[in-house]
Design a protein around this motif. Structure first.
Motif, PDB file in Angstrom:
ATOM      1  N   TRP B 248      17.828  50.652  64.550  1.00  0.00           N
ATOM      2  CA  TRP B 248      16.730  51.177  63.598  1.00  0.00           C
ATOM      3  C   TRP B 248      16.660  52.684  64.086  1.00  0.00           C
ATOM      4  CZ3 TRP B 248      15.410  49.608  59.334  1.00  0.00           C
ATOM      5  CH2 TRP B 248      14.407  50.243  58.543  1.00  0.00           C
ATOM      6  N   HIS B 251      19.630  54.198  62.385  1.00  0.00           N
ATOM      7  CA  HIS B 251      19.410  54.335  60.851  1.00  0.00           C
ATOM      8  C   HIS B 251      18.448  55.544  60.826  1.00  0.00           C
ATOM      9  CE1 HIS B 251      18.345  53.139  56.978  1.00  0.00           C
ATOM     10  NE2 HIS B 251      17.072  52.929  57.318  1.00  0.00           N
ATOM     11  N   LYS B 252      17.455  55.523  61.490  1.00  0.00           N
ATOM     12  CA  LYS B 252      16.697  56.771  61.398  1.00  0.00           C
ATOM     13  C   LYS B 252      17.246  58.174  61.606  1.00  0.00           C
ATOM     14  CE  LYS B 252      11.886  55.973  62.253  1.00  0.00           C
ATOM     15  NZ  LYS B 252      10.818  55.394  62.899  1.00  0.00           N
ATOM     16  N   ALA B 255      22.425  56.511  59.907  1.00  0.00           N
ATOM     17  CA  ALA B 255      23.221  55.471  59.739  1.00  0.00           C
ATOM     18  C   ALA B 255      22.458  54.655  58.752  1.00  0.00           C
ATOM     19  CB  ALA B 255      23.283  54.734  60.924  1.00  0.00           C
ATOM     20  N   TYR B 256      23.148  54.148  57.422  1.00  0.00           N
ATOM     21  CA  TYR B 256      22.719  53.426  56.501  1.00  0.00           C
ATOM     22  C   TYR B 256      22.833  52.018  57.079  1.00  0.00           C
ATOM     23  CZ  TYR B 256      24.318  57.241  53.339  1.00  0.00           C
ATOM     24  OH  TYR B 256      24.344  58.474  52.465  1.00  0.00           O
ATOM     25  N   PHE B 257      21.570  51.554  56.460  1.00  0.00           N
ATOM     26  CA  PHE B 257      21.451  49.915  56.930  1.00  0.00           C
ATOM     27  C   PHE B 257      21.775  49.174  55.693  1.00  0.00           C
ATOM     28  CE2 PHE B 257      19.383  46.436  58.741  1.00  0.00           C
ATOM     29  CZ  PHE B 257      19.325  46.773  60.081  1.00  0.00           C
ATOM     30  N   ILE B 435      23.847  47.531  60.523  1.00  0.00           N
ATOM     31  CA  ILE B 435      24.134  48.764  60.195  1.00  0.00           C
ATOM     32  C   ILE B 435      25.594  48.791  59.222  1.00  0.00           C
ATOM     33  CG2 ILE B 435      24.596  51.101  61.289  1.00  0.00           C
ATOM     34  CD1 ILE B 435      23.395  49.847  63.789  1.00  0.00           C
ATOM     35  N   THR B 443      29.754  54.190  61.723  1.00  0.00           N
ATOM     36  CA  THR B 443      28.436  54.030  60.767  1.00  0.00           C
ATOM     37  C   THR B 443      28.803  55.605  60.053  1.00  0.00           C
ATOM     38  OG1 THR B 443      27.250  55.321  62.152  1.00  0.00           O
ATOM     39  CG2 THR B 443      27.202  52.899  62.714  1.00  0.00           C
ATOM     40  N   GLU B 638      19.463  54.309  52.627  1.00  0.00           N
ATOM     41  CA  GLU B 638      19.758  55.319  53.490  1.00  0.00           C
ATOM     42  C   GLU B 638      17.844  55.742  53.892  1.00  0.00           C
ATOM     43  OE1 GLU B 638      20.953  59.063  51.344  1.00  0.00           O
ATOM     44  OE2 GLU B 638      20.689  60.319  53.029  1.00  0.00           O
ATOM     45  N   TYR B 639      17.639  56.163  55.298  1.00  0.00           N
ATOM     46  CA  TYR B 639      16.430  56.481  55.557  1.00  0.00           C
ATOM     47  C   TYR B 639      15.847  57.780  55.125  1.00  0.00           C
ATOM     48  CZ  TYR B 639      12.412  56.731  58.821  1.00  0.00           C
ATOM     49  OH  TYR B 639      11.174  56.838  59.353  1.00  0.00           O
TER      50      TYR B 639
END
Lengths: 279, 666, 247
Positions: B248, B251-252, B255-257, B435, B443, B638-639
């Motif tokens: 996570w 991701h933040k 990196a796309y989740f 991810i 990523t 995307e975050y």
């Protein structure tokens, strides 16, 4: 690497423990077979026993074995103490509650205590018998009464070549005893014959002693109980330590070990009990 | 940013070989100057760390457990697939590839899956060479068993402890490198943030869980191998510590989740016994080789069983509904997991459940015991009509195959499964989503890789049994070590990355503030209180069956719960000490964000596929209905500050080698 | 049911530590032991007290993370289970339960019931592996047939979860069962024979250095081992070591 491994590692200590332990088990068997002769009584039996003792103390092969035995006892004890100290250090802080009985037999947890008691016994035992045999200046020599044909019983020393020396020759000074067992011609100063140390008599007198015979008998029997516990764990354990272990005969080793641990000390214990209470 | 999956050109069976032949390599002398961080030491992380170190890179490996050997891969029971075709039953790389894509309900990337199938055989060779004691036949060769969703026997196993044995194999390879000083192992360390320098992943902030200290670690690349996020449901078959924090945080940082809603609910778990429950225990899928799943045919019998008036063994054969065999005659009890789970839920929802809570079905071994018993009796030349003898012999066979599982069941449930059927119910088990990574497993953050369950790539919308171990090891042993070289080849002159860079200071400061905020919050409720609440929302509204209304509610409820968490959570103790509550708080904080994105993804995907079942989209017979026209893509999020603001990017899935059809196991 | 708990509390490695009494009520017999501790911790947390730290992870008996010396036995009174698989139905209402950390010089306490078992890792690093590269260029897995009997024995040894119950139970805090399980796993396989000599020498050396005691064959480890690792493995290692040290 390999050589130091055989001396220093914890496993090596266990090998030596096992090897010396197993050798001492062999010693026990030999010792027992000899001692069982004490269960027979009479001059003939005493002679057999003393002859056996003479053989055991003079035969060079047996002498070597006896030195190996002394060494084994010492090494087994010292190695055991070292291991015990090391093992104690491995857990500096113990448990508040420990239920060891749930996973082990009592004997296996108390080998060091049992071993120490056995060591005390061995020392006592050697003082009682071994030291007398080796160092007692006034050690009795075996005698027999023989009817010389005139209806009078005469006392003779039995000598190692199978002949007899009249006791009165010593009493009247014709012969004298030197070096504890040798008969010397008093005037010529020449060795004439050699007698047998009467270990049979020493043993019987010891356990029949009116002052301490009963206590000695009980203590000896108890010592054998301690030995039994020690062997009960130790015998099979030695095989495990040496890795002499195989599923197909593990059961045999274990059962034999247990039988050994019960039978050998029991037979040993029977000897003082027999002498004190029955003989 | 447009998503570029970097799939090599050429025929599918040659893509990987060609790719390997053309990517950059790092010369051995230069590898010594390059550091790689690997977060997680399961099958993927452990095997990657070992291989990278062996190649010559300086590896820093992190795990939150007290030893790398405890990563949750260890709990995988049933087996590992490999297209060895040792059984001569027609298996091949293509078949394994096909089964996996089909099993994943056509939502996986073809090229990745083919590569996986191609490498599967190597894994077995590798593990045997490492001394992994896989099960063997009397002839001394490796044994196989069958798993769900396939028609061949390609699963290698080590009783019910395959994951353990494979992980210990990877762990031993790691140990070899730790001993040589090529891996520096950080036990009881948790990664709390990724550090980016000039847009590239250059390090992490980790917390030493013993002292509580925050540490900066730099490297030329960061590999995330931290597993899945099943614990967002609170109750799952994951370990208590399994968490999504590393994934996570990455991701933040950009990196796309991908596909967070693809979650596998495993059909054969031990049912929940009460509110105190902290986790669920899986009963291996391999049990479905021999166990038959059923519920009573008559609803009054089910009621009687629930009330304890009737025993399952008393029920006559004709009063039992072997619903999987009835609905899916060709695969029977070995349908894929998602199908089996939904079928169980359907029966229980209809009122046929067999335990106190009505949420359990039977897994019965009586007929297998009988069948094996008769076989053994005949082999041994004994009377195969002697019922007691047959039962004894049959029980022995079953014990040999599944002994440890049966024992585990008995310890937990206190019933003897040799005598009475097991009770099972679906539970959250594995997350196919993760991810987003390209073909090289990188990523969308340059220099940051994701492998194993942490990435999304190989299983589509549903994972077949015995494929997770395969993927973890393929990624770690055979894929990443090649592909990462292509990236690191550019870094041979970079030199050591300093941890004094402002980016490290900034990241550390942020994490420290978050930790302080939690510690000083002084609320009323424990971390678990919130975690359990989150789990309930997830299970009820984002679980086995989802619908628009439930998902919309879930999104709101999770957002509200997150606010409540920051208002009212209570974390005892201090920051700079061993503090398990604080560890949990950090993880749950991330789950509270991930859960919302999960529901958002589920809501946007207006179709049913694999583990994602939307009640609005089903066939008349209640099977999942895909919408290939509109949803044959990977949803990569995307975050953007809040889960609700996440932006969707699509990677279209192109199927050149497999024709998309409705998945059928009938 | 209601229980009285006596739990070892120790703030950190330097703290002296002591037993502290707690009462806990409404324990369900279906709970696992660790779930019972969860309930206690929830309670302590609500009262503003520091929860009891204990290691745990998979909670299905395979990761080996959970420990605990319960009523004088590693992993408690049940056999063949780890603490996480121990269920409260093994106890009776009103029971007093002692909970202590695993004790050994080589397992120092970190906090409360949490101990440091990295000594086990270091022993493995000394030789608990086969030196093959992870290149995948190895020979076919079926190239060397292995007797099923040996493969099964090797597997049985390999099921060790490294929890340390053997050390905790042994009166000498000996790690022989753990080390011998790894030595046996490889010794029984043709792949492992190549390095057998070095492996056993190095692993035993490390084991001694870490401060574990020697084996006196009491057999406590085998009884308390949650995975039933057999003493046969220790005998096998003794044999391997003897042969190795004479080479």
């Amino acid at each position: 690497m390999a050589k130091s491994a055989l001396l220093k590692s914890s496993l090596a200590k266990k090998y030596w423990m096992a090897l010396t332990g197993l050798f001492l088990c062999l010693f026990l068997v030999g010792h027992l077979l000899g001692n069982l002769q004490l269960l027979a009584s009479g001059d003939e039996a005493a002679l057999h026993f003393n002859e056996y003792a003479f053989f055991m103390t003079t035969n060079p092969g047996v002498k070597i074995l006896s030195y190996v035995t002394y060494f084994s006892i010492l090494f087994h004890a010292i190695d055991g103490i070292v291991l015990t100290i090391q093992n104690r250090k491995a857990r500096p802080k113990g448990y508040v509650k420990n239920n060891a009985a749930a996973n082990t037999i009592w004997a296996s947890r108390n080998m060091a205590v049992l071993g120490t008691l056995i060591l005390v016994f061995i020392v006592t035992h050697m003082v009682n018998f071994w030291s007398r045999m080796h160092f007692d200046e006034n050690i009795p020599l075996q005698t027999v009464s023989i009817d010389a044909g005139d209806g009078i019983q005469q006392e003779f020393y039995i000598t190692t070549d199978g002949s007899y020396v009249p006791k009165k020759q010593v009493e009247d000074g014709t012969l004298e005893i030197r070096n504890r067992t040798d008969f010397y011609d008093a005037r010529a100063g020449v060795k004439y014959k050699e007698g047998y140390k009467d270990l049979y008599k020493i043993t019987v007198d010891f356990f029949k002693n009116p002052d301490y015979g009963l206590i000695a008998t009980i203590l000896y029997a108890l010592a054998m109980l301690v030995l039994a516990f020690h062997l009960y764990h130790g015998f099979g354990s030695a095989f495990q330590s040496m890795g002499l272990n195989n599923p197909s005969y593990n059961g045999l080793i274990k059962n034999f070990g247990k039988a050994f641990a019960i039978v050998v000390p029991l037979m040993f214990a029977l000897i003082p009990l027999y002498i004190h209470f029955i003989l | 940013m447009a998503l570029d999956s970097k799939i090599p050109n050429g025929p599918i069976s040659e893509k990987w070989t060609n790719h390997k032949n053309h990517i950059n390599l790092v010369n051995p002398a230069n590898k010594r100057n390059i550091d790689v961080i690997v977060v997680g030491t399961g099958l993927a992380g452990g095997s990657a760390a070992a291989t990278l170190a062996e190649l010559g890179y300086n590896v820093k490996a992190f795990c939150f457990q007290d030893s790398p050997r405890r990563a949750h891969s260890i709990a995988a029971q049933g087996g590992i697939n490999a297209a060895k075709n040792y059984q001569g039953d027609g298996d091949s790389d293509y078949r394994l590839f096909y089964d996996t894509v089909k099993g994943g309900d056509y939502r996986a990337r073809e090229a990745n899956v083919y590569r996986l199938a191609e490498l599967s055989a190597n894994i077995i060779d590798q593990c045997v060479a490492q001394g992994v004691p896989l099960a063997r036949e009397y002839g001394g060769l490796l044994d196989n068993r069958s798993f769900g969703g396939v028609l061949v026997s390609r699963t290698f196993y080590a009783k019910g402890q395959t994951g353990q044995q494979l992980l210990l194999g990877a762990y031993s390879a790691m140990n070899r490198q730790i001993g040589r000083g090529k891996i520096k192992m950080y036990n009881r360390h948790e990664m709390l943030d990724l550090v980016k320098v000039d847009g590239k992943a250059r390090g992490i902030i980790a917390r030493n869980l013993i002292t509580g200290e925050l540490e900066r670690h730099s490297a030329h690349a960061v590999v995330i191998a931290s597993g899945g996020y099943g614990n967002v449901f609170f109750l799952s078959t994951n370990a208590m510590g399994s968490n999504a924090t590393a994934a996570w945080k990455v991701h933040k940082k950009g990196a796309y989740f991908a596909n967070p809603c693809y979650t596998q609910i495993h059909p054969t778990c031990i049912p929940v016994s009460g509110d105190h429950q902290s986790k669920l225990t899986l009963m291996s899928e391999s049990l479905r080789n021999d166990g038959r799943i059923w519920v009573p045919k008559k609803i009054e019998d089910a009621q009687a069983i629930r009330e304890g008036r009737l025993k399952p063994t008393q029920l006559a054969e004709e009063d039992r509904d072997y619903y999987l065999e009835r609905r899916y005659p060709s695969f029977g009890n070995l349908v894929p997991r998602d199908v089996a789970s939904r079928a169980a839920k359907e029966r229980c929802d209809a009122g046929y459940g067999v335990n106190k809570t009505g949420e359990a079905v039977y897994l019965d071994f009586a007929s297998a015991i009988n069948r094996y018993g008769k076989e053994q009796a005949r082999i041994k030349g004994l009377d195969d009509n002697d019922a007691a003898l047959v039962k004894k012999l049959g029980t022995e066979v079953i014990e040999n195959k599944y002994g440890n599982l049966f024992q585990m069941y008995e310890k937990i449930v206190d019933e003897n499964p040799y005598e009475t059927p097991m009770m099972i119910y679906p539970a959250v088990h594995y997350t196919m989503g993760g991810i987003w990574v390209d073909y090289n497993l990188m990523t969308t953050v340059e220099g940051c890789y994701a492998i194993g369950e942490a990435n999304f790539s190989d299983h589509g919308a549903n994972r077949l049994g015995a494929s997770a171990l395969m993927q973890g090891l393929a990624d770690g042993y055979f894929v990443l070590p090649y592909t990462i070289g292509d990236y690191l080849a550019k870094d041979i002159r970079t030199g050591e990355i300093s941890t004094d860079l402002p980016e490290f200071a900034e990241a550390e400061k942020n994490i420290r503030e978050q930790l302080e905020r939690l510690i000083n919050n002084n609320g009323k409720h424990s971390v678990d209180h919130f975690h359990k609440k989150l789990g309930k929302i997830m299970w009820n509204k984002v679980g086995m069956a989802r619908n628009t209304q439930g998902l919309t509610e879930a999104i709101q409820e999770i957002a509200a719960l997150r606010e409540e968490f920051y208002r009212d959570v209570k974390v005892p103790g201090k920051m700079d000490e061993f503090n398990q509550e604080l560890e949990k708080a950090m993880r749950v904080a991330d789950f509270l964000e991930l859960g919302e994105l999960f529901a958002k993804d589920a809501l946007h995907r207006n179709e049913s596929c694999g583990g994602h079942f939307r009640e609005e989209y089903q066939t008349e017979e209640g099977e999942a209905q895909r919408d290939d026209e509109n949803f044959a893509y990977v949803a990569a999020w995307e975050y953007k500050g809040k889960p609700s603001d996440a932006v969707l990017h699509k990677e279209d899935l192109v199927f050149e080698n497999i024709k998309l059809v409705q998945r059928s196991y009938k | 049911m209601n229980l009285k708990l006596k739990i070892w509390r120790q703030k950190d490695a330097r703290d002296q530590g002591r037993m502290v009494d707690y009462n806990i009520s409404d324990v369900s017999p279906d709970m696992s032991f660790l779930e019972m501790l969860d309930v206690l911790n929830e309670d302590l947390n609500n009262k503003g007290e520091d929860p009891v730290a204990f290691d745990h992870d998979c909670r299905e008996g395979i990761c080996g993370m959970c420990s605990l010396y319960i009523n004088g036995e590693a992993h408690g009174p049940d056999r063949g289970v780890t603490t996480c698989q121990l269920h409260m139905r093994k106890f009776k209402d009103g029971d007093t339960i002692y909970i202590e950390p695993f004790r050994a010089k080589a397992f120092p306490v970190i906090k409360d019931l949490v101990v440091d078992r990295t000594s086990f890792d270091r022993i493995q690093q000394a030789g608990g592996f086969i030196s093959v590269n992870t290149s995948g260029n190895t020979q076919d897995a079926n190239a060397i047939p292995i007797k099923k009997h040996n493969a099964d024995l090797s597997f049985d040894a390999a099921t060790c979860i490294g929890c340390g119950a053997c050390v905790a139970s042994c009166k000498n805090a000996s790690a022989m069962l753990f080390v011998s399980a790894k030595v046996s796993q490889f010794a029984l396989l043709p792949q492992g024979r190549v390095e057998a000599t070095e492996r056993v020498l190095n692993m035993v050396k490390k084991m001694d250095e870490e401060g574990f005691g020697a084996c006196t064959n009491t057999g406590a480890c085998e009884v308390e081992c949650p995975k039933g690792i057999s003493l046969e493995n220790i005998a096998r290692m003794n044999r391997e070591y003897l042969v190795a040290s004479m080479k």
